[in-house]
Motif scaffolding. Sequence first.
Motif, PDB file in Angstrom:
ATOM      1  N   PRO A  20      35.762 -21.664 -30.213  1.00  0.00           N
ATOM      2  CA  PRO A  20      36.550 -22.610 -29.586  1.00  0.00           C
ATOM      3  C   PRO A  20      35.712 -23.616 -29.187  1.00  0.00           C
ATOM      4  O   PRO A  20      34.559 -23.531 -28.864  1.00  0.00           O
ATOM      5  N   LEU A  21      36.238 -24.901 -29.009  1.00  0.00           N
ATOM      6  CA  LEU A  21      35.407 -26.244 -28.476  1.00  0.00           C
ATOM      7  C   LEU A  21      36.211 -26.627 -27.127  1.00  0.00           C
ATOM      8  O   LEU A  21      37.415 -26.656 -27.078  1.00  0.00           O
ATOM      9  N   SER A  22      35.098 -26.780 -26.183  1.00  0.00           N
ATOM     10  CA  SER A  22      35.867 -27.271 -24.720  1.00  0.00           C
ATOM     11  C   SER A  22      35.998 -28.812 -24.854  1.00  0.00           C
ATOM     12  O   SER A  22      35.674 -29.313 -25.770  1.00  0.00           O
ATOM     13  N   LEU A  23      36.805 -29.029 -23.862  1.00  0.00           N
ATOM     14  CA  LEU A  23      37.281 -30.661 -23.800  1.00  0.00           C
ATOM     15  C   LEU A  23      35.822 -31.407 -23.757  1.00  0.00           C
ATOM     16  O   LEU A  23      35.707 -32.439 -24.240  1.00  0.00           O
ATOM     17  N   ARG A  24      34.913 -31.118 -23.159  1.00  0.00           N
ATOM     18  CA  ARG A  24      33.677 -31.716 -22.933  1.00  0.00           C
ATOM     19  C   ARG A  24      32.972 -31.866 -24.135  1.00  0.00           C
ATOM     20  O   ARG A  24      32.487 -32.706 -24.729  1.00  0.00           O
ATOM     21  N   GLU A  25      32.911 -30.630 -25.247  1.00  0.00           N
ATOM     22  CA  GLU A  25      32.436 -30.566 -26.567  1.00  0.00           C
ATOM     23  C   GLU A  25      33.069 -31.763 -27.478  1.00  0.00           C
ATOM     24  O   GLU A  25      32.671 -32.444 -28.280  1.00  0.00           O
ATOM     25  N   ALA A  35      38.666 -40.563 -22.535  1.00  0.00           N
ATOM     26  CA  ALA A  35      38.916 -39.712 -21.416  1.00  0.00           C
ATOM     27  C   ALA A  35      39.483 -38.141 -21.510  1.00  0.00           C
ATOM     28  O   ALA A  35      40.119 -38.120 -22.804  1.00  0.00           O
ATOM     29  N   PRO A  36      39.183 -37.259 -20.799  1.00  0.00           N
ATOM     30  CA  PRO A  36      39.836 -35.961 -21.065  1.00  0.00           C
ATOM     31  C   PRO A  36      41.121 -35.947 -21.243  1.00  0.00           C
ATOM     32  O   PRO A  36      41.819 -35.315 -22.209  1.00  0.00           O
ATOM     33  N   ASP A  37      41.974 -36.777 -20.560  1.00  0.00           N
ATOM     34  CA  ASP A  37      43.414 -36.912 -20.671  1.00  0.00           C
ATOM     35  C   ASP A  37      43.813 -37.552 -21.936  1.00  0.00           C
ATOM     36  O   ASP A  37      44.887 -37.147 -22.522  1.00  0.00           O
ATOM     37  N   THR A  38      43.038 -38.351 -22.487  1.00  0.00           N
ATOM     38  CA  THR A  38      43.591 -38.703 -23.790  1.00  0.00           C
ATOM     39  C   THR A  38      43.158 -38.035 -25.004  1.00  0.00           C
ATOM     40  O   THR A  38      44.032 -37.702 -25.634  1.00  0.00           O
ATOM     41  N   ILE A  39      41.967 -37.097 -24.885  1.00  0.00           N
ATOM     42  CA  ILE A  39      41.732 -36.100 -25.733  1.00  0.00           C
ATOM     43  C   ILE A  39      42.863 -34.997 -25.638  1.00  0.00           C
ATOM     44  O   ILE A  39      43.381 -34.583 -26.800  1.00  0.00           O
ATOM     45  N   LYS A  40      43.434 -34.614 -24.604  1.00  0.00           N
ATOM     46  CA  LYS A  40      44.548 -33.701 -24.238  1.00  0.00           C
ATOM     47  C   LYS A  40      45.730 -34.134 -24.889  1.00  0.00           C
ATOM     48  O   LYS A  40      46.399 -33.502 -25.580  1.00  0.00           O
ATOM     49  N   SER A  41      46.013 -35.448 -24.890  1.00  0.00           N
ATOM     50  CA  SER A  41      47.073 -36.008 -25.493  1.00  0.00           C
ATOM     51  C   SER A  41      47.101 -35.956 -27.047  1.00  0.00           C
ATOM     52  O   SER A  41      48.067 -35.473 -27.482  1.00  0.00           O
ATOM     53  N   LEU A  42      45.772 -36.192 -27.617  1.00  0.00           N
ATOM     54  CA  LEU A  42      45.714 -35.889 -28.999  1.00  0.00           C
ATOM     55  C   LEU A  42      45.853 -34.689 -29.489  1.00  0.00           C
ATOM     56  O   LEU A  42      46.217 -34.458 -30.674  1.00  0.00           O
ATOM     57  N   LEU A  43      45.288 -33.792 -28.494  1.00  0.00           N
ATOM     58  CA  LEU A  43      45.511 -32.396 -28.887  1.00  0.00           C
ATOM     59  C   LEU A  43      46.773 -31.911 -28.933  1.00  0.00           C
ATOM     60  O   LEU A  43      47.291 -31.193 -29.842  1.00  0.00           O
ATOM     61  N   GLY A  44      47.728 -32.446 -28.300  1.00  0.00           N
ATOM     62  CA  GLY A  44      48.894 -31.996 -28.105  1.00  0.00           C
ATOM     63  C   GLY A  44      49.837 -32.677 -29.390  1.00  0.00           C
ATOM     64  O   GLY A  44      50.490 -31.908 -30.050  1.00  0.00           O
ATOM     65  N   ASP A  45      49.484 -33.847 -29.739  1.00  0.00           N
ATOM     66  CA  ASP A  45      49.894 -34.482 -31.105  1.00  0.00           C
ATOM     67  C   ASP A  45      49.619 -33.487 -32.320  1.00  0.00           C
ATOM     68  O   ASP A  45      50.414 -33.184 -33.105  1.00  0.00           O
TER      69      ASP A  45
END
Length: 210
Positions: A20-25, A35-45
């Motif tokens: 697994p890869l963390s948000l930081r990675e 930004a972490p929130d942007t990455i989370k949004s992309l992961l949700g997509d």
Amino acid sequence: MNTTDARRVLETALICAPQPLSLRELGVLFDMELAPDTIKSLLGDLMTEWTGKGVELVQVSTGWRFQSRPEMRAFLDRLHPEKPPRYTRAAMETLAIIAYRQPVTRGDMEDIRGVTINSLIIKQLEDRGWVEVIGHRETVGRPALFATTRQFLDDLGLASLDQLPALDGNEVSEATLGTLDFGALVAVAPEDTPPQSPLLVGDDPPTNAG
């Protein structure tokens, strides 16, 4: 980089990653410019895009990963028919106690189960990477305190202990973990099955045995 390209980068990295890869990675992929929130949004997509497929994107304790859906296991097992490790019910009940009552000492576990716990059972769970010593209780003998690990959560596809199934009343048993996806990870040996190796022995005699 536009959103579509960013999703493709994330998708490729996660599919190719062995762990697994963390948000930081994941942020390193973009030189930490997203930004972490942007990455989370992309992961949700991405999670939405993979809905209905045989593989899904999930968040576990140590990060994000792609994994096969449970209903695909029967087919994938045909490629790798090796049997999973066998664990006694005593081992699974001990694991359940640690998961729900952590941090606990060996004495705590024995009080809950009503029998002495063979030290090889705890060693087996430690060797599997599911439990670890996180400290010592400040009492006579300073007994070790055991807790579950991030590996335990990752192997079950959980992000946190909050996702463990609720207890039925106050009872902790091997059956408590039965609703979790242990099928691909372990095989529980029947209570009357002779041990296959020293690590599969059952409990020592009950503490109140005469």
